[in-house]
Motif scaffolding. Structure first.
Motif, PDB file in Angstrom:
ATOM      1  N   HIS A 123      60.083  -3.704  25.638  1.00  0.00           N
ATOM      2  CA  HIS A 123      60.510  -2.496  26.358  1.00  0.00           C
ATOM      3  C   HIS A 123      59.362  -1.511  26.560  1.00  0.00           C
ATOM      4  O   HIS A 123      59.120  -1.050  27.675  1.00  0.00           O
ATOM      5  CB  HIS A 123      61.649  -1.811  25.597  1.00  0.00           C
ATOM      6  CG  HIS A 123      62.100  -0.529  26.241  1.00  0.00           C
ATOM      7  ND1 HIS A 123      63.052  -0.493  27.233  1.00  0.00           N
ATOM      8  CD2 HIS A 123      61.713   0.769  26.046  1.00  0.00           C
ATOM      9  CE1 HIS A 123      63.246   0.760  27.621  1.00  0.00           C
ATOM     10  NE2 HIS A 123      62.431   1.546  26.906  1.00  0.00           N
TER      11      HIS A 123
ATOM     12  N   GLY B  53      56.733  -0.817  29.932  1.00  0.00           N
ATOM     13  CA  GLY B  53      56.036   0.425  30.280  1.00  0.00           C
ATOM     14  C   GLY B  53      54.841   0.208  31.180  1.00  0.00           C
ATOM     15  O   GLY B  53      54.412   1.122  31.897  1.00  0.00           O
TER      16      GLY B  53
ATOM     17  N   ASP C 230      54.903  -2.284  33.466  1.00  0.00           N
ATOM     18  CA  ASP C 230      55.461  -3.041  34.592  1.00  0.00           C
ATOM     19  C   ASP C 230      54.976  -4.488  34.594  1.00  0.00           C
ATOM     20  O   ASP C 230      54.568  -5.034  35.628  1.00  0.00           O
ATOM     21  CB  ASP C 230      55.117  -2.359  35.932  1.00  0.00           C
ATOM     22  CG  ASP C 230      55.640  -0.936  36.000  1.00  0.00           C
ATOM     23  OD1 ASP C 230      56.755  -0.692  35.507  1.00  0.00           O
ATOM     24  OD2 ASP C 230      54.928  -0.062  36.525  1.00  0.00           O
TER      25      ASP C 230
ATOM     26  N   THR D 264      47.486   0.841  34.183  1.00  0.00           N
ATOM     27  CA  THR D 264      48.657   1.510  33.635  1.00  0.00           C
ATOM     28  C   THR D 264      48.522   1.682  32.136  1.00  0.00           C
ATOM     29  O   THR D 264      47.689   1.036  31.488  1.00  0.00           O
ATOM     30  CB  THR D 264      49.936   0.716  33.952  1.00  0.00           C
ATOM     31  OG1 THR D 264      49.797  -0.622  33.442  1.00  0.00           O
ATOM     32  CG2 THR D 264      50.180   0.661  35.449  1.00  0.00           C
TER      33      THR D 264
ATOM     34  N   ALA E  52      51.003   2.714  28.416  1.00  0.00           N
ATOM     35  CA  ALA E  52      52.324   2.934  27.831  1.00  0.00           C
ATOM     36  C   ALA E  52      52.190   3.128  26.327  1.00  0.00           C
ATOM     37  O   ALA E  52      51.311   2.541  25.678  1.00  0.00           O
ATOM     38  CB  ALA E  52      53.248   1.752  28.118  1.00  0.00           C
TER      39      ALA E  52
ATOM     40  N   ARG F 169      50.638  13.724  25.547  1.00  0.00           N
ATOM     41  CA  ARG F 169      50.800  13.731  27.007  1.00  0.00           C
ATOM     42  C   ARG F 169      49.741  14.607  27.664  1.00  0.00           C
ATOM     43  O   ARG F 169      49.101  14.207  28.644  1.00  0.00           O
ATOM     44  CB  ARG F 169      52.195  14.209  27.371  1.00  0.00           C
ATOM     45  CG  ARG F 169      52.465  14.270  28.873  1.00  0.00           C
ATOM     46  CD  ARG F 169      53.931  14.605  29.150  1.00  0.00           C
ATOM     47  NE  ARG F 169      54.172  14.747  30.574  1.00  0.00           N
ATOM     48  CZ  ARG F 169      54.054  15.894  31.241  1.00  0.00           C
ATOM     49  NH1 ARG F 169      53.708  17.004  30.599  1.00  0.00           N
ATOM     50  NH2 ARG F 169      54.285  15.954  32.543  1.00  0.00           N
TER      51      ARG F 169
ATOM     52  N   ARG G 285      57.464  11.051  30.859  1.00  0.00           N
ATOM     53  CA  ARG G 285      58.422  10.497  29.907  1.00  0.00           C
ATOM     54  C   ARG G 285      59.306   9.453  30.589  1.00  0.00           C
ATOM     55  O   ARG G 285      59.688   9.592  31.737  1.00  0.00           O
ATOM     56  CB  ARG G 285      59.291  11.603  29.313  1.00  0.00           C
ATOM     57  CG  ARG G 285      58.557  12.493  28.324  1.00  0.00           C
ATOM     58  CD  ARG G 285      59.513  13.504  27.686  1.00  0.00           C
ATOM     59  NE  ARG G 285      58.852  14.254  26.632  1.00  0.00           N
ATOM     60  CZ  ARG G 285      58.160  15.375  26.844  1.00  0.00           C
ATOM     61  NH1 ARG G 285      58.032  15.851  28.080  1.00  0.00           N
ATOM     62  NH2 ARG G 285      57.573  15.993  25.845  1.00  0.00           N
ATOM     63  N   ARG G 286      59.619   8.419  29.810  1.00  0.00           N
ATOM     64  CA  ARG G 286      60.576   7.398  30.227  1.00  0.00           C
ATOM     65  C   ARG G 286      61.555   7.188  29.076  1.00  0.00           C
ATOM     66  O   ARG G 286      61.261   7.566  27.933  1.00  0.00           O
ATOM     67  CB  ARG G 286      59.864   6.076  30.546  1.00  0.00           C
ATOM     68  CG  ARG G 286      59.056   6.067  31.829  1.00  0.00           C
ATOM     69  CD  ARG G 286      58.661   4.622  32.142  1.00  0.00           C
ATOM     70  NE  ARG G 286      57.701   4.515  33.232  1.00  0.00           N
ATOM     71  CZ  ARG G 286      57.200   3.355  33.665  1.00  0.00           C
ATOM     72  NH1 ARG G 286      57.583   2.221  33.088  1.00  0.00           N
ATOM     73  NH2 ARG G 286      56.335   3.324  34.657  1.00  0.00           N
ATOM     74  N   PRO G 287      62.675   6.534  29.348  1.00  0.00           N
ATOM     75  CA  PRO G 287      63.604   6.249  28.252  1.00  0.00           C
ATOM     76  C   PRO G 287      62.928   5.401  27.180  1.00  0.00           C
ATOM     77  O   PRO G 287      62.258   4.419  27.468  1.00  0.00           O
ATOM     78  CB  PRO G 287      64.739   5.480  28.939  1.00  0.00           C
ATOM     79  CG  PRO G 287      64.699   5.940  30.356  1.00  0.00           C
ATOM     80  CD  PRO G 287      63.241   6.162  30.655  1.00  0.00           C
TER      81      PRO G 287
ATOM     82  N   ASP H 225      62.613   9.034  23.961  1.00  0.00           N
ATOM     83  CA  ASP H 225      61.606   9.049  25.019  1.00  0.00           C
ATOM     84  C   ASP H 225      60.362   8.268  24.609  1.00  0.00           C
ATOM     85  O   ASP H 225      60.073   8.087  23.418  1.00  0.00           O
ATOM     86  CB  ASP H 225      61.183  10.488  25.359  1.00  0.00           C
ATOM     87  CG  ASP H 225      62.314  11.325  25.913  1.00  0.00           C
ATOM     88  OD1 ASP H 225      63.068  10.802  26.757  1.00  0.00           O
ATOM     89  OD2 ASP H 225      62.448  12.493  25.478  1.00  0.00           O
TER      90      ASP H 225
ATOM     91  N   ALA I 186      54.637   6.733  29.752  1.00  0.00           N
ATOM     92  CA  ALA I 186      54.038   5.664  30.558  1.00  0.00           C
ATOM     93  C   ALA I 186      53.487   6.279  31.831  1.00  0.00           C
ATOM     94  O   ALA I 186      53.911   7.349  32.261  1.00  0.00           O
ATOM     95  CB  ALA I 186      55.060   4.577  30.892  1.00  0.00           C
ATOM     96  N   GLY I 187      52.511   5.596  32.427  1.00  0.00           N
ATOM     97  CA  GLY I 187      51.921   6.091  33.668  1.00  0.00           C
ATOM     98  C   GLY I 187      50.743   5.231  34.069  1.00  0.00           C
ATOM     99  O   GLY I 187      50.637   4.068  33.687  1.00  0.00           O
TER     100      GLY I 187
END
Length: 683
Positions: A44, A49, A51, A204, A206, A215, A227-229, A236, A239-240
């Motif tokens: 997950h 995170g 992709d 990317t 995560a 952050r 933030r992501r789930p 939280d 990721a980015g």
């Protein structure tokens, strides 16, 4: 904050679990993975995170950089996803660091109980393979090939020692240190800036944490994160991707190699050339190999026995770190040869020549805290028992050192290369010519020239082959082959004569292992043959004959090495002129640079350098423009067995734009442009 890499012993992690059975670190007072499930967290947070696997599909290579290896669960989950994806990239590089790695037996002890957890059964063969090849806790980078196309580069040591010197282009990042509250150093702005220097465009990132300071520091380093789930009870995560608002670094990381025919010319079929051909073929290249002799390994590589072990030093200098990396990587490569190791790797002794030296060696081994599987101090009594011969002093025992027949190794590596190798013997390459392409004097990316091909020509000017890449591995002949592109003053290779002495078959019947000191002696490499001892070191000596005087010099050193046989090897024994004249031997020539380090890497582009001389004089080797497609790997001196595989892997990694197997400090130390750079700085 940065220190010289490799200094100080590695302190292995101790196996422990929390009350609920979750793997636990007593040092950081934190668990190694979420109590909601290790595999689920990896899938997950880190795969999802970033992709993955979607982002790696359709690529030839994909590089992931992680900030804490731990138990390797993220790596195992990623490897499983790669294995199960029919659209996977050809090569998956996973790069991670671990300050406190587990010992192999402890790693297995921690991982095996987890196989009963949901979904973990599918990881069992991957977990077994990881534990089988897991290295001893020795400082530095370890390059492990877990399966064809899956390469794990794990650095044992402090992040701030290793990662700033890593040469890699990352496509994805896994931030997985212990929690920021438990291990704040691994979540600092300096860490994120270091990762930003490795990020390829669109990389990317995560992490399971969602801390506000993390952050903000990631954004300041050029990462656009949100933030992501989170996973399980964690609400939280972050990721980015790397998307700096402006240029934030002087040098871009190595890009993947551009699409091309993947054809290479390798000149020379000694240890350097054989290892080079094998590492390229492993990456899908077709190799044309040319050797002027009638068979591989006929020059210095033709000696009947060569010994191998790393070099130790009190300050863990460049030579120590380079031979350590080369020794460990060579062993990993030799063990995968189809016919097995053409020799023995069951131990070697490096004995002291005096009590003062013995004391210094003992203190050195203790200070560095080497694991006994790598290097161990033994006293004279223990050393004598290991050797099967009486020794005057103690020394360093290398359990995985040994001796082998270099020519047999060359043949084995060339056989392992398979049908993608076209080897031609008795063919001399007299010069290399560029075909197409041209210099770009304003290039600032270190590549210098536009794309071209290379042609190998014989003495009549006939083209023997053309290819995208040419690698010169022809020992001292390399200087002549490269002279059109790098003048001899920047390739100051010396030709050093060495003579071995072959002892009678019934000599030293009790000798069990190679013994080194001032000279060396190795047990018989082949049935029916006698031990081999040597070797002399003759500068500016072109004679190819085998000399009685050199036999006598070898025997005098052997008498000092094995004092129990001083009379047999002295002037009244084999060292007498009459007896020495009856001995067999072999003379060969080593290629050696003044700093005793190899030449390995991409050649500089002098035409592109000339207009920039003043600017480059104040720069670094990374600033030097390079000739597209021309590389070298030679000048190993008497350490060919230790250097050949590592230098081949370094060059192959540079060609493909992959993570390098050693840090930039060691790569700079063997860079073919280093003497040119010294000249620029002096001028």
């Amino acid at each position: 904050m940065s220190r010289r890499p490799g200094v100080g012993p590695i302190r292995p992690a101790e196996p422990a679990t929390a009350d609920d059975g979750t793997p636990y670190s007593t040092v950081f007072d934190d668990v190694y993975h979420s109590t909601d499930g290790a595999l689920g967290q990896a899938q997950h947070v880190f795969l999802g995170g970033n992709d993955l696997p979607e982002r790696w599909r359709g690529r030839e290579q994909f590089v992931i950089v992680e900030t804490g290896f731990g138990l390797g669960l993220n790596f195992l989950a990623t490897w499983a996803a790669w294995r199960d994806d029919p659209q996977r990239p050809e090569r998956l590089h996973f790069v991670s660091v671990e300050k406190s790695p587990f010992r192999a037996k402890d790693l297995r002890c921690m991982l095996e109980p987890m196989l009963v957890l949901p979904g973990m059964t599918a990881l069992a063969p991957l977990m077994q393979r990881l534990c089988d090849v897991w290295p001893s806790p020795v400082a530095g980078w370890h390059r492990l090939e877990l399966a064809p196309g899956v390469i794990l580069s794990v650095g044992f040591g402090d992040f701030f020692d290793l990662m700033p010197l890593l040469r890699a282009g990352a496509d994805a990042f896994y931030l997985d240190g212990f929690a920021p509250s438990k291990n704040p150093d691994m979540w600092s702005a300096e860490v994120f800036r270091t990762l930003g220097r490795l990020a390829r465009d669109g990389a990317t990132i995560a992490t399971y944490t969602a801390a506000g300071q993390v952050r903000r520091d990631l954004i300041a380093a050029g990462f656009d994160v949100a933030r992501r789930p989170g996973y399980g009870r964690k609400r939280d995560m972050l990721a980015g991707r790397y998307a700096p608002p402006y240029r934030m670094r002087r040098h871009d990381p190595p890009p993947p190699a551009p699409p091309r025919a993947r054809e290479a010319i390798v000149v020379g079929a000694g240890m350097a050339g054989a290892a080079m051909a094998r590492r390229l073929v492993a990456r899908g290249w077709r190799v044309r190999l040319f050797e002027r002799a009638q068979a591989p390994g006929m020059a210095a590589s033709g000696n009947p026995a060569g010994v191998f072990h790393p070099q130790l030093s009190a300050d863990d200098n460049v030579l120590s770190r380079l031979t350590r990396a080369g020794f460990l990587y060579a062993l990993s490569q030799w063990r995968t040869l189809p016919g097995g190791l053409p020799g023995r790797a069951d131990g070697l002794l490096q004995v002291a020549t005096s009590e003062a030296e013995a004391e210094a060696m003992a203190q050195l081994v203790t200070a560095h805290g080497y694991p006994e599987t790598y290097a161990k101090w033994v006293d004279a009594q223990h050393a004598s028992a290991l050797a099967g011969e009486t020794l005057a002093h103690g020394g360093v025992w290398y359990p995985e050192g040994g001796s082998l027949a270099p020519a047999m190794l060359c043949r084995a590596e060339l056989v392992a290369a398979g049908p993608s190798l076209d080897a031609r013997y008795g063919v001399s390459v007299e010069r290399l010519e560029r075909v197409g392409g041209g210099a770009d004097p304003v290039a600032g990316d270190g590549r210098g020239a536009t794309a071209c091909r290379w042609a190998a020509l014989d003495e009549t000017g006939r083209v023997l082959a053309e290819a995208d890449v040419a690698i010169v591995t022809a020992a001292d002949v390399s200087q002549t082959l490269l002279s059109a592109y790098l003048p001899p003053e920047f390739v100051p290779v010396k030709r050093v004569r060495g003579q071995l002495t072959f002892l009678p078959p019934d000599t030293l019947a009790g000798l069990r292992i190679p013994v080194c000191g001032d000279g060396y002696v190795a047990p018989p490499p082949l049935g029916g043959a006698g031990p081999v001892t040597g070797a002399t070191y003759g500068f500016d000596d072109p004679a190819e004959d085998v000399r009685v005087g050199d036999h006598q010099a070898n025997l005098r050193r052997l008498a000092a090495l094995l004092p129990g046989h001083a009379d047999a090897f002295g002037e009244a024994g084999l060292a007498s002129e009459q007896a020495a004249a009856e001995l067999g031997g072999r003379t060969a020539f080593r290629a050696l640079m003044p700093d005793r380090l190899p030449m390995a890497g991409q050649l500089p582009d002098l035409a592109a350098i000339e207009p920039q001389r003043k600017r480059l004089a104040g720069g670094h080797l990374r600033d030097i423009p390079r000739l597209d497609g021309l590389y070298a790997s030679f000048a190993f001196g008497s350490r060919g067995l230790v250097f050949a595989s590592l230098c081949a892997e370094l060059v192959a990694s540079q060609i493909e734009g992959e993570p390098w197997p050693i840090g930039s400090d060691l790569a700079d130390a063997v860079d073919p442009a280093r003497y040119l750079m010294q000249s620029l700085r002096k001028a």
